[in-house]
Design a protein around this motif. Sequence first.
Motif, mmCIF file in Angstrom:
data_model
loop_
_atom_site.group_PDB
_atom_site.id
_atom_site.type_symbol
_atom_site.label_atom_id
_atom_site.label_comp_id
_atom_site.label_asym_id
_atom_site.label_seq_id
_atom_site.Cartn_x
_atom_site.Cartn_y
_atom_site.Cartn_z
ATOM 1 N N LEU A 597 36.488 41.806 40.124
ATOM 2 C CA LEU A 597 36.787 41.671 41.545
ATOM 3 C C LEU A 597 35.826 42.517 42.374
ATOM 4 O O LEU A 597 35.341 42.074 43.427
ATOM 5 N N LEU A 598 35.519 43.720 41.901
ATOM 6 C CA LEU A 598 34.545 44.567 42.600
ATOM 7 C C LEU A 598 33.160 43.925 42.582
ATOM 8 O O LEU A 598 32.405 44.030 43.559
ATOM 9 N N GLU A 599 32.833 43.266 41.488
ATOM 10 C CA GLU A 599 31.555 42.566 41.418
ATOM 11 C C GLU A 599 31.479 41.479 42.490
ATOM 12 O O GLU A 599 30.436 41.313 43.161
ATOM 13 N N ALA A 600 32.571 40.737 42.666
ATOM 14 C CA ALA A 600 32.587 39.713 43.715
ATOM 15 C C ALA A 600 32.403 40.342 45.088
ATOM 16 O O ALA A 600 31.658 39.814 45.937
ATOM 17 N N ARG A 601 33.059 41.461 45.329
ATOM 18 C CA ARG A 601 32.897 42.148 46.618
ATOM 19 C C ARG A 601 31.460 42.628 46.807
ATOM 20 O O ARG A 601 30.912 42.567 47.919
ATOM 21 N N LEU A 602 30.875 43.132 45.736
ATOM 22 C CA LEU A 602 29.492 43.596 45.810
ATOM 23 C C LEU A 602 28.545 42.431 46.109
ATOM 24 O O LEU A 602 27.633 42.550 46.943
ATOM 25 N N ALA A 614 31.299 32.100 42.011
ATOM 26 C CA ALA A 614 31.193 31.827 40.581
ATOM 27 C C ALA A 614 32.043 32.801 39.767
ATOM 28 O O ALA A 614 32.587 32.428 38.718
ATOM 29 N N VAL A 615 32.173 34.043 40.242
ATOM 30 C CA VAL A 615 33.028 35.016 39.558
ATOM 31 C C VAL A 615 34.476 34.523 39.559
ATOM 32 O O VAL A 615 35.164 34.563 38.528
ATOM 33 N N PHE A 616 34.935 34.035 40.699
ATOM 34 C CA PHE A 616 36.297 33.504 40.791
ATOM 35 C C PHE A 616 36.444 32.238 39.946
ATOM 36 O O PHE A 616 37.460 32.037 39.278
ATOM 37 N N ASP A 617 35.429 31.374 39.992
ATOM 38 C CA ASP A 617 35.515 30.127 39.244
ATOM 39 C C ASP A 617 35.551 30.379 37.741
ATOM 40 O O ASP A 617 36.236 29.666 36.995
ATOM 41 N N GLU A 618 34.834 31.395 37.300
ATOM 42 C CA GLU A 618 34.838 31.734 35.874
ATOM 43 C C GLU A 618 36.208 32.249 35.449
ATOM 44 O O GLU A 618 36.654 32.014 34.331
ATOM 45 N N GLY A 619 36.877 32.951 36.348
ATOM 46 C CA GLY A 619 38.236 33.422 36.094
ATOM 47 C C GLY A 619 38.289 34.864 35.644
ATOM 48 O O GLY A 619 37.474 35.316 34.842
ATOM 49 N N PHE A 620 39.248 35.594 36.189
ATOM 50 C CA PHE A 620 39.483 36.981 35.784
ATOM 51 C C PHE A 620 40.919 37.336 36.137
ATOM 52 O O PHE A 620 41.574 36.658 36.943
ATOM 53 N N GLU A 621 41.417 38.384 35.548
ATOM 54 C CA GLU A 621 42.756 38.897 35.833
ATOM 55 C C GLU A 621 42.653 40.375 36.172
ATOM 56 O O GLU A 621 42.130 41.158 35.376
ATOM 57 N N VAL A 622 43.122 40.748 37.343
ATOM 58 C CA VAL A 622 43.136 42.160 37.741
ATOM 59 C C VAL A 622 44.371 42.791 37.107
ATOM 60 O O VAL A 622 45.478 42.680 37.636
ATOM 61 N N GLU A 623 44.169 43.444 35.984
ATOM 62 C CA GLU A 623 45.298 43.938 35.195
ATOM 63 C C GLU A 623 46.227 44.823 36.018
ATOM 64 O O GLU A 623 47.444 44.783 35.852
ATOM 65 N N LEU A 625 46.792 44.865 39.321
ATOM 66 C CA LEU A 625 47.062 44.372 40.673
ATOM 67 C C LEU A 625 48.359 44.984 41.174
ATOM 68 O O LEU A 625 49.400 44.913 40.522
ATOM 69 N N ARG A 626 48.312 45.589 42.355
ATOM 70 C CA ARG A 626 49.455 46.324 42.881
ATOM 71 C C ARG A 626 50.467 45.391 43.531
ATOM 72 O O ARG A 626 50.087 44.418 44.204
ATOM 73 N N GLU A 627 51.742 45.694 43.349
ATOM 74 C CA GLU A 627 52.814 44.974 44.033
ATOM 75 C C GLU A 627 52.532 44.935 45.532
ATOM 76 O O GLU A 627 52.321 45.965 46.165
ATOM 77 N N GLY A 628 52.521 43.746 46.105
ATOM 78 C CA GLY A 628 52.298 43.589 47.538
ATOM 79 C C GLY A 628 50.842 43.573 47.960
ATOM 80 O O GLY A 628 50.543 43.371 49.148
ATOM 81 N N ALA A 629 49.909 43.766 47.015
ATOM 82 C CA ALA A 629 48.487 43.806 47.372
ATOM 83 C C ALA A 629 48.013 42.443 47.859
ATOM 84 O O ALA A 629 48.456 41.405 47.370
ATOM 85 N N GLN A 630 47.075 42.464 48.815
ATOM 86 C CA GLN A 630 46.510 41.222 49.354
ATOM 87 C C GLN A 630 45.005 41.141 49.132
ATOM 88 O O GLN A 630 44.332 40.316 49.737
ATOM 89 N N ILE A 631 44.489 41.996 48.230
ATOM 90 C CA ILE A 631 43.042 42.081 48.055
ATOM 91 C C ILE A 631 42.446 40.770 47.567
ATOM 92 O O ILE A 631 41.332 40.397 47.967
ATOM 93 N N LEU A 632 43.156 40.028 46.725
ATOM 94 C CA LEU A 632 42.610 38.754 46.242
ATOM 95 C C LEU A 632 42.444 37.763 47.391
ATOM 96 O O LEU A 632 41.424 37.060 47.487
ATOM 97 N N ASP A 633 43.457 37.710 48.275
ATOM 98 C CA ASP A 633 43.351 36.851 49.463
ATOM 99 C C ASP A 633 42.153 37.260 50.314
ATOM 100 O O ASP A 633 41.395 36.406 50.798
ATOM 101 N N GLU A 634 42.002 38.564 50.519
ATOM 102 C CA GLU A 634 40.965 39.060 51.422
ATOM 103 C C GLU A 634 39.565 38.766 50.895
ATOM 104 O O GLU A 634 38.682 38.336 51.652
#
Length: 656
Positions: A597-602, A614-623, A625-634
């Motif tokens: 996810l940080l790579e995508a932001r970079l 392409a990072v999202f399309d390849e797929g990843f799981e943010v192990e 991920l915080r309850e209520g976090a919206q970072i993936l949306d952002e």
Amino acid sequence: MATTVRRTVLTLPAGPLGPENPLPALRPLDETHVVDERDRAALPRDMARQIGFQPLSTVLPARILDGYGRARTPTALDAVVIENDRLRATVLPGLGGRVHSLHHKPTGRELLYRNPVLQPADFALNGAWFSGGIEWNIGATGHTALSCAPLHAARVPAPDGGEMVRLWEWERLRDLPFQVDLWLPEDSDFLHVGVRIRNPHEHTAPVYWWSNIAVPEGERTRVLAPADEAWHFGYERTLTRVPVPVSGSVDRTYPLRGEFPADYFYEVPDGARRWIASLDEDGHGLVQTSTDLLRGRKLFLWGSGAGGRRWQEWLTEPGTVGYAEIQAGLARTQLEHVPLEPGAEFSWLESYGPLSADPRTVHGEDWAAARAETEQRLAEALPRADVEAAHAAWRPFADTEPGESLATGSGWGALEVRRGKYELPGTPFADSTLGEQQQPWLELLDQGTFPEPRRAVPPGPSMVSPHWRDMLETAPAEPLTEYHLGIAQWHAGDRAQAVRSWERGLVLAPSRWPLLRCLAVAAEEGRQRDRAADLYGEAFDDLCAERRDEGEAWTAAAAALGREALEALLAAGRPEAARSVWAALSPAIRQRGRFRLLEARLLIAEGDRAAARAVFDEGFEVEDLREGAQILDEVWAGITDEPLPDRYNFRMRPQR
């Protein structure tokens, strides 16, 4: 059969817990259960007062647990089984004393939601938590920092002449000892749980307790409690009083009828019996009741929306039944903390067991009748007077010294007892439990000096209470002492003095990166983005130069500091420096979901949205991920206007 207590081993597919994060938790809590101060004026006076009573700003001295993964393998877990001819309770003392299973033998029914896997996720105050069973939450608003920690456990004589299991530990966020006694009387359908929290200090302590019970959800599963109103919290930082059961034209007592995750804190009238039940379409299920001190009752539901269902999959595995939580606490809501006077204690008794009621009434449109039917069946199964009598019978046994040890917790309680010379009958914290993490603090206590390490290693945990801060202030001002003193001062709210201590320590420190990182956090909290970025870059370079091996401690330090440095450099608009940090991380760290996810932001910061996509399309799981976090949306919104793919949809509230 007479009640028995025995050890066993439970094997579950489990994600690895991983090492502690060695960076001290200096940042404010990101707990989602917060009410904005301006909204408190509309709340009842006692509720508003307790919401504002000494809320935590950090989870110090606890350490963050964020090194876990999602590659599950069969794992043997030590368990304790308490059993009679009616019930079998399976307890995990190494994981916060969680009651993993409560099996009713005559009907063959599991009364709890028993998670078929053990999957850590970022829900506890300090990170790692897992779903299912009955958990004991002490400390502050949220899931306890002991969620994945070992507790002391032992056999203790029970009031009826049999045996019970005692769990106990020293809760470090509030600096309080507590115990949980699990007692299953012979021939009883109800597991009794005696709880005691003691305040051995000379100051009033804020206390938080909620017993969280995971129960299977279903289209026709209904949660009942003795209330006509509730306080609704929907992850938008507001508490709203709503009617029960119907609110907004939807019957909210059925967990799957809501769309988004939500809390409903029931307004149980004074004098009413304290209870909450979850009953299925046939009127069968679990009931929890207690003595009156445990006044609060709550329903947490994930809802039927895409985000809630995704979280359910995340916490267990696809194809398994979902769950809701019914809960019981010391206050009306989980946003409150209750004062406990010096030398005083809270104690109460909870009871858990099966309940069956007429399904036509339970699921009828008459809420008062449904409640009355459920309460009547409870009165027949376990009269209110019997719960009071069980509490009275248990109280003299709360001080009984434990017998055979069943599990060992941490050494922090032994350290505190040694320092404060506390007398705590029933919950011994033996010197034999003191371990490597406590040794430098034991030396400070006994000799007045904090030892410098013999070799380069990431610093160990800090102590932050006033007693330890005073000792650090009078100890010789060595670099590591200044490091820990600054952390204690930061925790006390003396941010300027903390910075001065870290700067003093930096002058002669053989290991500079821990102090530089603390100063970087201080700069960030002071909104000095450029200074924070400079300090983070220097800290990460120093760690890379000092790192001795690829062992667990150094890898955890590199991952934790690398992540913070990347985020700070991106926030300061320095993608080139961020790319240098990225390049210095090991390939194994770069492959973790959080770093993808940080790579995508970079890549977005570098202007390469196609590569970020392409990072999202390849797929990843943010192990983690915080309850209520919206970072993936952002981050996704920074790439494209397309809808967020389902696999990344963890939304816990409506989009604005």
